[in-house]
Each structure stands twice: as C-alpha cells, then as structure tokens.
Design an enzyme around this catalytic site. Structure first.
Site, short mmCIF file in Angstrom:
data_model
loop_
_atom_site.label_atom_id
_atom_site.label_comp_id
_atom_site.label_asym_id
_atom_site.label_seq_id
_atom_site.Cartn_x
_atom_site.Cartn_y
_atom_site.Cartn_z
N GLY A 11 0.79 -1.22 0.00
CA GLY A 11 0.00 0.00 0.00
C GLY A 11 0.83 1.28 0.00
N HIS A 361 35.60 9.54 37.06
CA HIS A 361 35.00 10.79 36.60
C HIS A 361 35.85 11.49 35.54
CE1 HIS A 361 36.35 11.50 40.99
NE2 HIS A 361 37.42 11.46 40.23
#
EC number: 2.7.7.23
Length: 455
Positions: A11, A361
């Site tokens: 479609g 960190h």
C-alpha cells in the site's frame, strides 16, 4: 495439513505522510511488517510470501533476515488484486493460506493459531477474523445466520438493521488455497472504486454453498495503522503489553507509563527499572539490577547486580556487580568487566575494561585495552586519534593513572605502573615504573609584587 501465509504490504500509506513505506514504520523498536511476520512464524507457519509495491527494494532489504518470499504488486488495485499477485506463490499448493495486512503489528501468535485451528476443525472454506467494537462506523459488518457467516457488508452499503451490528471485519482471513485461487479469478472491479476486493471472494464462496466461519478477537489486535496518530496508539498498546509481561515475570517497573522497553528486550527477575528509561534492540539485562531514571540502553548485555544511573550504553557488554554513571556514555564495542566502576562524565569507546577497574570521573577512553584493578584519576584522556587514523592503547593490570593525564596512542603501559598526575605519556612504561612526563615546577620569588598584582 499444509499451511502458509500472505502479508499485504504494497500500500501507498498516503495518510501517514512519509517517504518511508508505511509497513516499515516502527512500533516499540520493530518495523510493523516484522511484527506481523514474526507473529506468523511463531504460530508455526514457515512459508510466508509478502506482497510488495511502494518502496519494494527497501522493504526487501529490511526483511531479508526474515526468510520470506516476495510477490510484486506494481499497481495498487485493491486487496483482491494484491492476493492475485501472489498466484505464482500459491500455484500447485493445497492446504490453507492465511492473509494478513502488514500494518497490523498488534496481532498475537495465539490468535493466529486459533484462526488456523478453527478454520481446519470446523472444515470452513473461509474463516474471517473479526472483532466486537462499540463504534463500528466505517468498518465492514459481519452478517451471521444459523449456518455461520452470511456475508460482509461495507458500512456504506448497510441497511438500518445491519448498521446495528457491532462485529467488524478485521481484514485477516483463512482460505482453502484452491477455492481462493478459483474465487480470485471471478472477482471483478465493478464498484465505485474500480478495485478488486478480497471480501468479494467471501461472497463468491458463499454463493457456491461453501461454509464461511469467523473467529472473534480483541479489537486492539486488529488495529490497522494508517496515520501517525494510529501509530502512536499502536505504540502505546504494545508498550503496555510488553511492560505487563515483564512485571508478571518478576521485574519491577516503578512507573510503567514512562518506561519504554523494546519488544526483543530481556530482563531478569528482581531487577528494578525506574521512570524515564529507554531499553531498545536486543538488550539483555540480568537479575537484581537497578536501572535508575533517564538511562538509554541499546543492543547491550548487562550482567547481574549492575547499577546504571542516567547513562547511555550502546552495543556494549557490562559485567556483573558493575556501576555505570551518572552521565556516562558507553559507546559501541565496549566491554566492561565485573565489579568495575564507571563514574560521572566518563566516555568509553571500542575498549575493554578489566574486572575491578575504576574510572570514576571526567575521563575519555577510546580504542584501549585496560587490565584489571586499575585506577584512573580525574581528567584522564586516551589520545587515540592523530587526525587521520585511530591508534590503540594498552594498559596492564594494577596500573594507577594520575589525574589530568594524556596517554598518546599508540602506547603500552605495563602491569603495576604509576603515571604521575599531569603527565603526557608518549612512550612505553615498563612494569613497576613510575612515569613522570611534565615540566619541573619553578617558583619565581616576589613575582606578584614586581608585577603590581598584590591585592
């Protein structure tokens, strides 16, 4: 008995307003067409043909891993025409064929099994999957008599009595193959749309005295996605199904409404998922994990008892008892060992991090092989790119990397080494060595007074 399936996927999908073929839009991380194919396959049907049209090559490319065949519908002339385009696939086959649409991603395996079983056991020539809806406006109605389904009537053609019927046609069917092929050759396009309707095959079989049956299922399974609004509705329904499944399997979702879990994600029991998390692709999460809010994990393996806080993990492996985050970025092809610590504002790319290593960190590690029980000080950078090529860094076990260190690749840091803070390392560091690569500190006496800067 031989069973096969057709999936209508040709479609135009004009209402969804997209350059992408409608059936390739995703619901919970998977293309709608793949949802349909996978549900059919799980029901025990191996022989599947997909009728393609718009974006045919892209549809083929996206479904190559699904082991299906394809039939081409060059012009979209209705559902009956679409099925007729699969005549070569159906040729010389005897048994039962089920017909689906590629924009119904919510159809369940159990419902497909029930449709086939009812068709075969009741000895129907055709069986329609139907649903009961409160407002059937716009849907074809199922008209029943004592001997089964009498006909399907389109909404615009319904009488006043037929408009009161709330059983609607889903557009999913089972047919005896030989009877279907014969009926397809008798369908005409003598209607207002000039199209060939598959529903006409039902009428043809009924006129021949064949038995037509129906199986009722939940309406939500039959929803066809034709717009972005319906796409969002399907997403919400499937998301709720997935979340319910995980909760029933022993996973805690603090707020299911804000938790997005892809259909192929696996999660172990006693894991807790906090709000605003996105888990996608083939992600696997172990037992007793804590996935705190605002994390995204894609195509990754997370071990047992892992904590992830507000981080992104892509195509990587995280070992047991490791913590990640907050605000860590684990990029593809990274493997992090057990009992490791990956802290805030750490980025790791295409690297291996050993067991017990701490990167706490403000660190970047790229294209590196890091041993076990290492410690990275704040601000460490693995300098892996020379402007043209990426290079590898190797760091041995029990190494200590001081704060604000640059490791210029390619370079090897052996076991049990120390790198002094502020160093820029460009050459090999032998086992047991301390490497210091920074300018010697020089204090200039009285400099502030001489410059008139004293406050």
């Amino acid at each position: 008995m031989y069973k096969c399936a057709l999936v209508l996927a040709a479609g135009q999908g004009k209402r969804i307003k997209s350059d992408l073929p409608k059936v390739l839009h995703k619901v919970c991380g998977k293309e709608m067409l793949k949802h349909v194919i996978d549900s059919i396959r799980k029901s025990g049907i191996d022989d599947i043909d997909v009728i393609i049209g718009k974006g045919a090559e892209l549809v083929k490319e996206r479904t190559l891993d699904r082991n299906v065949s394809y039939s081409m519908q060059a012009e979209q002339l209705g559902t009956g025409h679409a099925v007729k385009c699969a005549e070569e696939f159906l040729k010389d086959k005897k048994g039962v064929v089920a017909i689906f649409t590629g924009d119904t991603p919510l159809i369940k395996q159990s419902t497909i099994e029930r449709l086939f079983n009812e068709h075969i056991e009741a000895k129907n020539s055709a069986t329609i999957l139907t649903a009961i809806v409160n407002d059937p406006t716009g849907y074809g109605r199922i008209v029943r008599t004592n001997d089964g389904v009498s006909k399907i009537v389109e909404h615009k053609d319904c009488t006043e009595e037929e408009l009161k019927i709330n059983e609607m046609n889903s557009g999913i069917y089972c047919f005896d193959i030989e009877l279907l092929v014969d009926a397809l050759n008798k369908i005409t396009n003598n209607n207002g749309q000039g199209e060939y309707y598959l529903t006409d095959a039902i009428g043809i079989l009924k006129s021949q005295g064949k038995k037509i049956g129906a199986v009722v299922t939940e309406y939500e399974e039959t929803i066809g996605v034709n717009s972005r609004v319906q796409l969002a509705e399907a997403e919400e329904i499937l998301k709720n199904r997935i979340n319910l499944m995980h909760m029933e399997n022993g996973v805690t979702l603090i707020d299911p409404r804000t938790t997005y879990i892809g259909i192929d994600v696996e999660i172990g029991k006693d894991t807790i998922i906090y709000p605003n998390n996105i888990l996608e692709g083939n992600t696997k999460i172990g037992n007793n994990c804590l996935i705190y809010q605002n994390s995204r994990i894609v195509d990754s393996n997370i071990g047992n008892e892992v904590d992830v806080q507000a981080s992104v993990i892509l195509n990587s492996n995280i070992g047991d008892n490791t913590t990640v985050g907050p605000f860590a970025y684990i990029r593809p092809e990274t493997t992090i060992g057990k009992h490791a610590r990956i802290g805030d504002f750490v980025e790791i790319k295409k690297s291996t991090i050993g067991d017990g290593t701490k990167v706490s960190h403000l660190t970047y590690i790229g294209d590196a092989e890091v041993g076990s029980e290492c410690n990275f000080g704040c601000g460490t950078v693995v300098v892996n790119y020379d402007g043209k090529n990426k290079h590898k860094t190797i760091i041995g076990d029990h190494s200590f990397i001081g704060c604000n260190t640059n490791l210029v690749s390619p370079v090897t840091i052996h076991d049990n080494t120390y790198i002094a803070a502020g160093s820029t390392i460009t050459s090999e560091v032998k086992e047991g060595d301390l490497a210091v690569a920074r300018a010697k500190q020089r204090n200039i006496s009285g400099w502030v007074d001489k410059k008139g800067l004293k406050k």
